[in-house]
Design an enzyme around this catalytic site. Structure first.
Site, short mmCIF file in Angstrom:
data_model
loop_
_atom_site.label_atom_id
_atom_site.label_comp_id
_atom_site.label_asym_id
_atom_site.label_seq_id
_atom_site.Cartn_x
_atom_site.Cartn_y
_atom_site.Cartn_z
N TYR A 441 39.04 45.11 30.37
CA TYR A 441 39.20 45.49 31.79
C TYR A 441 38.88 44.35 32.77
O TYR A 441 38.47 43.29 32.35
CB TYR A 441 38.47 46.79 32.13
CG TYR A 441 36.99 46.95 31.92
CD1 TYR A 441 36.13 45.90 31.75
CD2 TYR A 441 36.45 48.25 31.92
CE1 TYR A 441 34.77 46.11 31.59
CE2 TYR A 441 35.09 48.47 31.76
CZ TYR A 441 34.26 47.39 31.59
OH TYR A 441 32.92 47.62 31.44
N GLU A 442 39.17 44.58 34.01
CA GLU A 442 39.12 43.52 35.04
C GLU A 442 40.02 42.34 34.69
O GLU A 442 39.69 41.19 34.99
CB GLU A 442 37.68 43.02 35.27
CG GLU A 442 36.77 44.01 35.92
CD GLU A 442 37.30 44.53 37.24
OE1 GLU A 442 37.98 43.78 37.95
OE2 GLU A 442 37.05 45.70 37.54
N GLY A 443 41.16 42.62 34.09
CA GLY A 443 42.05 41.54 33.64
C GLY A 443 41.69 41.19 32.21
O GLY A 443 40.60 40.68 31.96
#
Lengths: 593, 593
Positions: A441-443
């Protein structure tokens, strides 16, 4: 049970990441070393004594959705209240809204401790802090006046709503829509998935930051606007009013972070309100939502990196404790009839030292990134630009290297436990389950690598990364000059790895300059790991240099040497993948057809 | 959904691991290539169509203990019956007891398919097969006559009872005891943990093989005897009698393989029978139990290696399917407004190719090990000795390298799925949870490395390993002679990696010869991985050579080249750890004090 490594954290902040020097020249006003120590000690106490004991129960019970209401695990609402009453939520927030305006370095240091104690729990404030930052940076004065104080205190939590079923890494593909309303507000409609702490029972209100498109917006990322959508509408005096038209439709059944509700949120389907949609307020300008969101996302990436550090730390502590206690077989050189503690077997020693080195390296990288952010806020002009770039360069490495370490170290921790590690009650498996989301997550870490290679290396035409590599050379040079036997071949090894980093960097910049983007991208992930490994070696050496000078550092010096002589040789292989791997990768695409 | 890779398995068996040549010269009697193909095809159908659909439900429901009875997941007892009625349980067992006496190569090939479909389910027959082997090799004619036929048919399952709370890797520390009984049988008492399929509802009887000590036994491993302890006593005519005094006390709550009951078994506590203990029958000689158990364990290690291959295969299939379907962003070179399938992004290509190469390499290593076992059974004299040694050398590498690959590939598979990979319903996370036990049980991979370095390298004074390395050189030489452009720098890369293997091997043998055992052990795990990587490169090349000669092999050649140019450079770093890492490891022990 987890015990916050307050001393190690303080050492890394002060002597590796630069806090000590910054304090000395008064960069953070009247913040004193004593106050820093006091904050870290109290955070350590809270994390170890109050939060960690509730981590296991959070994993076992998980968050539960009952009739549209999400119940967090037993004891968590009280834990959250105690935690926010300690003032931890507003550590870095502006004083005007009740925050303490302390450096980010302190915030990431405390984030490590919260995440070691319970990553699922720590996600709630992590998201709130991101929402506060976006609101501070882009919100109107009215919005700030109404929302910020309660968010800074933690009475209200915040969320970040980007992802939709067909728009994950590709945010530009999102379809949620917003309509302008006569009173200047907006109405928001759509479905968002993977919304962390999107609904729960631990705070009075939840402030959703939601990306959506206006009817006349351009396609793609340039047509996205950011809206603030509260769960309960808020009067101008801050009082809670009607329920807004936003509901939690379902929560996910995940591999880990069970205590953190991961929600599918539905905006404007008419369950609440007058059927005209969820009431939202524009943050920043119309169609500039992505820029606003990036404010949250950049710091969120570092915060996710801290999750990796945190899990690695907790997993290492558990493995060292188990290996000291558990006896099996006889270690080389052991005498007498007793079985040896497994911590005396060379293979276990190798494993635990690797875990220690990765943890400390990841921590140093993340703290250095936080330091760069702090410097960028406290300096001006070219100096500020320099530190903005440094933070930008370090962010993808901090996020990816630390989260990969979190997974790897947690997995090694299971292995040290043998069969016990596979039994859930032991707790080692939870670390792997929790850690496994952080590289996603978060890229994803693959996206971080693209960001690093395509956007961060070219900063200032490559001068930023070259300056940084020069600083790493200085560290190696200092080890060489010291010429202390405890360092073994650290200087030589570190220099060789820096050569690998330099050569790979040059190659990637040249590949981009000549339009060979696909080739550069093929090597992005190995390059990212190469950078992280070199930084690990360099920062361990930096700490060891400090420690060796005051004579207290035999342990630091020997761990630095272990990392140099056992881990840095990987950089040559990574360089090789970067500069010689792309052609065969391209040729082998047919295998996947 | 998993589809058994029958063609790939057949290719690897025939052309990489040596089955084709062996069939041609009639090494396996009248076994024909057509029959091999038919067996593989039918196993593939059963695994894909009947077993795989029940894998998920097994994970979700898990095995449940209710009032001392273990219920397996819905549908599993019927699945087990269908499976054993297909004759799969007795594939390699002697014809005299109803088996088919087929080569081990076929058994490991089918084991791969069962484990890909459901590793938790496949554990039941895996343990039964081990018990059959021990009984065939060491059991008295009476025991064989009474038990083997029903075990070979699979009507009765088998278990392996070694571990006790303080005796895991160190089997010699076990405390379960046995007493001689007047009628020539024994009475067994004690607690055993981690007993796979120790109790369940899918078979009429369960035949436990239990290690215990006689009252006058020597201490340590030389005082252990092996006993057969049936759940239900069996009459001489094979009829089931009274319940024996053995119960399942509890089952473990594990990270994965939820459908497989992992039992704590209690022998002789008086719940059943006349209170004189669990009735057992000696297998082999008194105090020779460990040798008998090793018969089971050696093949069990290879079977666990197959679990790694199986999970890697299934995880790769799932990731490739998802990456072909999921669109996000625009890949380099893509035109038009559509998002690209993520399988076109270079970083995803790298990930998937790495997964493919590791899977195929692990499979080839395990099949080569099975081939060595078959040869050792079908040849005599020096030739048999050679193949016994080859199997002994390959077993720890097959077990450790393949199970590490299982974990790594499953973890990469989650990463390819992005956020979806973290949601349990997707199924990618199950592979990681299931895979994570395999590097632990049947001797942790650290134990395998000790075995490899201390016991296997010295076989025939190092001649066995040197001969093997020579065979790998021949493969590199053939690639070099062919000089085909598609291979890129495979020959050069492979030769360099073989150099690393050679140098590390020499160093380890020399270290042992000069009494530096701790130093050798410090490098054991890196050496084991180095060996596995070189074998991966060599076996992919061997397959590519065969395929390139008949013109069908562009895919194989390009994957071989990818592995050589992107993965083999790691061997230099591993060699470095082996021959130069021990000193710093020893120096850094103080970090853990």
């Amino acid at each position: 049970m987890y015990k916050a490594p307050v001393e190690e954290i303080a050492f890394t902040l002060n002597h590796v990441a630069g806090l000590s020097d910054a304090l000395e020249i008064g960069r953070f006003g009247d913040l004193s070393p004593d106050l820093v120590d006091a904050i870290l000690a109290e955070a350590g106490r809270f994390a170890s004594d109050e939060m960690a004991p509730l981590g296991d129960i959070g994993d076992r019970q998980g968050a539960r959705l009952e009739d549209g209401v999400v119940k967090t695990p037993d004891g968590w609402p009280q834990l959250y209240r105690h935690w926010r009453e300690g003032g931890w939520n507003g550590l870095t927030a502006p004083e005007a809204f009740g925050g303490q305006a302390l450096p980010h370095m302190l915030n990431v240091a405390t984030l490590e401790m919260w995440n070691s104690a319970s990553m699922a729990f720590a996600l709630a404030p992590t998201l709130t802090m991101g929402a506060i930052e976006a609101l501070v940076a882009h919100g109107s004065d009215d919005l700030k006046a109404i929302y910020l104080e309660k968010m800074v205190s933690g009475e209200w939590t915040g969320t970040m709503n980007l992802t939709e079923p067909h728009a994950g890494s590709d945010v530009g593909a999102l379809k949620s829509r917003a309509e302008r309303h006569a009173d200047g507000s907006y109405r928001v409609f759509g479905q968002k998935i993977y919304i962390t702490w999107g609904e729960h029972d631990a705070a009075d209100n939840i402030i959703h930051l939601v990306l959506a498109r206006l009817p006349d917006a351009p396609a793609g990322t340039r047509g996205i606007s950011l809206f603030l959508v509260p769960k309960f509408l808020v009067g101008e005096d801050g009082s809670l009013g009607e329920r807004n038209d936003v509901i939690c439709h379902s929560i996910e059944h995940k591999l880990g972070i069970h205590g953190s509700p991961t929600c599918t949120m539905i905006y404007g389907d008419g369950k609440f309100g007058d059927g005209t949609g969820a009431i939202g307020y524009l943050i920043g300008e119309e169609n500039q939502g992505l820029a606003c969101m990036f404010t949250m996302m950049n710091n969120a990436r570092l915060a996710v990196g801290m999750q990796g550090v945190a899990i690695a730390e907790a997993a290492t502590q558990k493995a060292v404790a188990y290996a000291s206690d558990r006896t099996q077989g006889r270690a080389p050189g052991s005498t007498g009839p007793q079985m040896s503690p497994i911590i005396e077997h060379p293979d276990i020693i190798r494993t635990l030292l690797t875990m220690k080195a990765l943890t400390q390296g990841s921590r140093a990288i993340c703290f250095a990134c936080a330091h760069a952010i702090d410097m960028s806020h406290h300096l001006e002009g070219d100096q500020a630009t320099h530190w903005v770039e440094r933070a930008a360069l370090l962010t993808p490495i901090a996020k990816s290297f630390a989260t990969d370490c979190g997974v790897d170290v947690a997995s090694l921790g299971i292995q040290v436990h043998g069969g016990m590690g596979y039994i859930e009650e032991t707790g080692a498996a939870r670390y792997l389950r929790d850690a496994r989301i952080a590289p996603i997550y978060e890229g994803t870490n693959g996206i971080q690598a693209i960001d690093l290679v395509l956007r961060k290396l070219p900063l200032s035409k490559g001068a930023q990364v070259r300056t940084f590599i020069g600083e790493l050379r200085d560290i190696a040079q200092r080890v060489e000059s010291l010429n202390a036997p405890g360092f073994g071949s650290t200087a030589e090894r570190l220099n060789a790895s820096i050569d690998d980093l330099q050569a790979s960097t040059d190659w990637l910049l040249e590949a981009q300059a000549s339009g060979r983007v696909a080739e550069a991208l093929a090597g992005a992930t190995p390059y990212q790991r190469l950078f992280g490994l070199v930084l690990t070696g360099a920062y361990l050496a930096k700490g060891a240099l400090v420690a060796s000078e005051d004579g207290s550092g035999e342990k630091r010096v020997s761990l630095c040497r272990f990392a140099a002589e056992n881990m840095l040789s990987e950089t040559a292989a990574l360089k090789d993948r970067v500069i010689a791997g792309a052609e065969s990768l391209e040729a082998a695409r047919i295998v996947l057809a």
